[in-house]
Design an enzyme around this catalytic site. Structure first.
Site, PDB file in Angstrom:
ATOM      1  N   ILE A 135     -18.184  -5.949  -4.091  1.00 61.32           N
ATOM      2  CA  ILE A 135     -18.016  -6.266  -2.778  1.00 61.32           C
ATOM      3  C   ILE A 135     -18.394  -5.895  -1.295  1.00 61.32           C
ATOM      4  CG2 ILE A 135     -16.387  -7.277  -0.616  1.00 61.32           C
ATOM      5  CD1 ILE A 135     -14.550  -7.567  -3.682  1.00 61.32           C
ATOM      6  N   GLY A 186     -10.092  -5.051 -21.806  1.00 62.24           N
ATOM      7  CA  GLY A 186     -10.829  -4.504 -21.225  1.00 62.24           C
ATOM      8  C   GLY A 186     -10.720  -3.984 -19.924  1.00 62.24           C
ATOM      9  N   ASP A 200      -5.752   4.315  -7.771  1.00 60.13           N
ATOM     10  CA  ASP A 200      -6.620   3.692  -7.125  1.00 60.13           C
ATOM     11  C   ASP A 200      -6.653   3.341  -5.863  1.00 60.13           C
ATOM     12  OD1 ASP A 200      -9.581   2.676  -7.911  1.00 60.13           O
ATOM     13  OD2 ASP A 200      -8.811   1.121  -7.934  1.00 60.13           O
ATOM     14  N   LYS A 204      -9.368   4.060  -2.315  1.00 61.32           N
ATOM     15  CA  LYS A 204      -9.610   2.825  -1.555  1.00 61.32           C
ATOM     16  C   LYS A 204      -9.356   2.588  -0.110  1.00 61.32           C
ATOM     17  CE  LYS A 204     -10.971   0.362  -6.063  1.00 61.32           C
ATOM     18  NZ  LYS A 204     -10.902  -0.275  -6.865  1.00 61.32           N
TER      19      LYS A 204
END
Length: 413
Positions: A135, A186, A200, A204
């Site tokens: 993105i 996964g 995480d 960001k």
């Protein structure tokens, strides 16, 4: 250094590294036309051997070969982590080589320092792929939206947690069952803590806030909550509320010029542009003083989407005639970050073992929610907007006579 052939070194040949090399050679002709010169991968750094790779002759295990080679114009760092990435990237920049990275931990932790070195050397440190995978968000923030004063930025920044929450909402699953499916597909690592604990997403939003507000935001200073305590009961009450639960990283300029910033699960109203973002998709909402709300949407991870962003940065680095004047922020003492205790928002709270009189005595006017099959002694309600400190104090009082089963913030995006 600019030559007729830009020579590149790729540090790391994992998922993103192999994808980067694949994209460069698959689209080489078009990339070279856009860059205005040739592009060639001269080295790939990895401790493993790849004897069957079509690029087997390019592999090296010695970083010094790369940093000391004057032909290398651009270093692509896709190692992950900071143990090796930080010294390698710093050394590359100091040697006058521009760097492109997808490493959010590196940028969130050392971004101000590395940008300063790049500026000093009149080269570039680009990191479009560090937030949102494929993105585009970094470049729009410092270029396309540069006429705006950014007031707020908020997003679903982690596809793994969004997938888990989507399974919990659509299929009435518990967290553990949804996590297991994410791991089988996964989407989640064997150790999923960086995703499900919000780490995480925190890295960001720190990068986005640093760029939006011009001062480095360090992850250690940010209140961060994950989704491990979200239950199917919370999901049911959120449906009655008229919204969805999302893990949101957000940062907002306050009236006192400080920045309130947090990562937390949140009730989002169903008419929000973020409420309909499901599965592994990410979305980032930027609220500018001129544009209003602008939303960037797409897959936030994956081999080729992330590699696409990395290679786009490589093309921009090769085209550049000097250091970027807009992609930067200053280091800071963190004194511009609002104390978490002072952040104000509405809240959803679920309790058992009490009656409405105690709730209303502590929280004043509240709105009660309902769900099918709720025990007789369970109550769920939403509060008016109050500070974090005040909310925690009231919950503390509530816990003296009741069991508090959950608390989730309500955000208006």
């Amino acid at each position: 250094m600019v030559t007729d052939m830009a020579k590149i070194a790729v540090l790391g040949y994992g998922v993103v590294g192999s994808g980067t090399v694949e994209v460069i050679y698959k689209n080489q002709q078009g990339l070279e036309k856009k860059a205005g010169q040739g592009i060639e991968v001269k080295y790939i750094l990895d401790l493993r051997d790849f004897p069957d790779s079509p690029y087997a002759d390019k592999f090296t295990k010695d970083f010094n070969v790369i940093v000391n080679d004057p032909e290398i114009d651009v270093v692509v760092e896709v190692l992950g982590g900071v143990k090796f990435a930080y010294p390698y990237v710093k050394a590359s920049l100091e040697a006058g080589k521009s760097v492109v990275t997808s490493n959010k931990e590196l940028v969130a932790t050392y971004g101000a320092e590395l940008l300063a070195i790049a500026k000093e050397k009149n080269i570039n440190f680009f990191f479009e792929a560090s937030v949102g995978g494929g993105i585009p968000i970094i470049r729009p923030l410092h270029q396309c939206l540069s006429a705006n004063r950014i007031e707020e930025i908020a997003g679903i920044l982690n596809g793994t947690t969004n997938f888990i929450l989507t399974k919990m909402i659509r299929d009435n699953m518990g967290f553990d069952e949804a996590l297991k499916i994410a791991q089988e597909l996964g989407y989640a690592e064997r150790d999923p803590s960086a995703d499900v604990d919000g780490i995480d997403a925190c890295r960001k939003i720190c990068i986005l806030a640093s760029l939006s507000f011009g001062k480095h935001v360090y992850p250690d200073n940010i209140h961060t909550e994950g989704i491990t305590k979200i239950t199917p009961e919370d999901v049911a009450y959120c449906e009655n509320f008229g919204g969805s639960i999302k893990l949101i990283g957000w940062a907002a300029k306050q009236e006192n010029d400080k920045v309130a910033i947090m990562v937390c699960p949140a009730f989002i109203h169903e008419d929000s542009q973020l409420a309909g973002v499901n599965d592994v998709f990410n979305a980032i909402l930027v609220r500018g003083d001129s544009t209003g709300d602008v939303v960037f949407y797409g897959k936030g991870a994956g081999k080729l989407p992330t590699a696409s962003a990395v290679v786009a940065d490589v093309v921009d680095v090769v085209k550049a005639t000097g250091t970027s004047k807009s992609l930067r922020w200053e280091d800071s003492e963190q004194d511009f970050i609002e104390d978490t205790n002072n952040i104000v928002c509405e809240n959803y709270i679920r309790v058992s073992g009490t009656d409405k009189s105690l709730i209303e005595y502590l929280f004043g006017e509240v709105t009660y929610l309902s769900r099918k099959g709720a025990p007789a002694d369970e109550l769920a309600f939403t509060t008016s907007a109050i500070s974090e400190k005040e909310c925690e104090e009231k919950i503390g009082e509530l816990q003296k006579k009741a069991t508090v089963l959950g608390r989730i913030r309500i955000l208006n995006y």
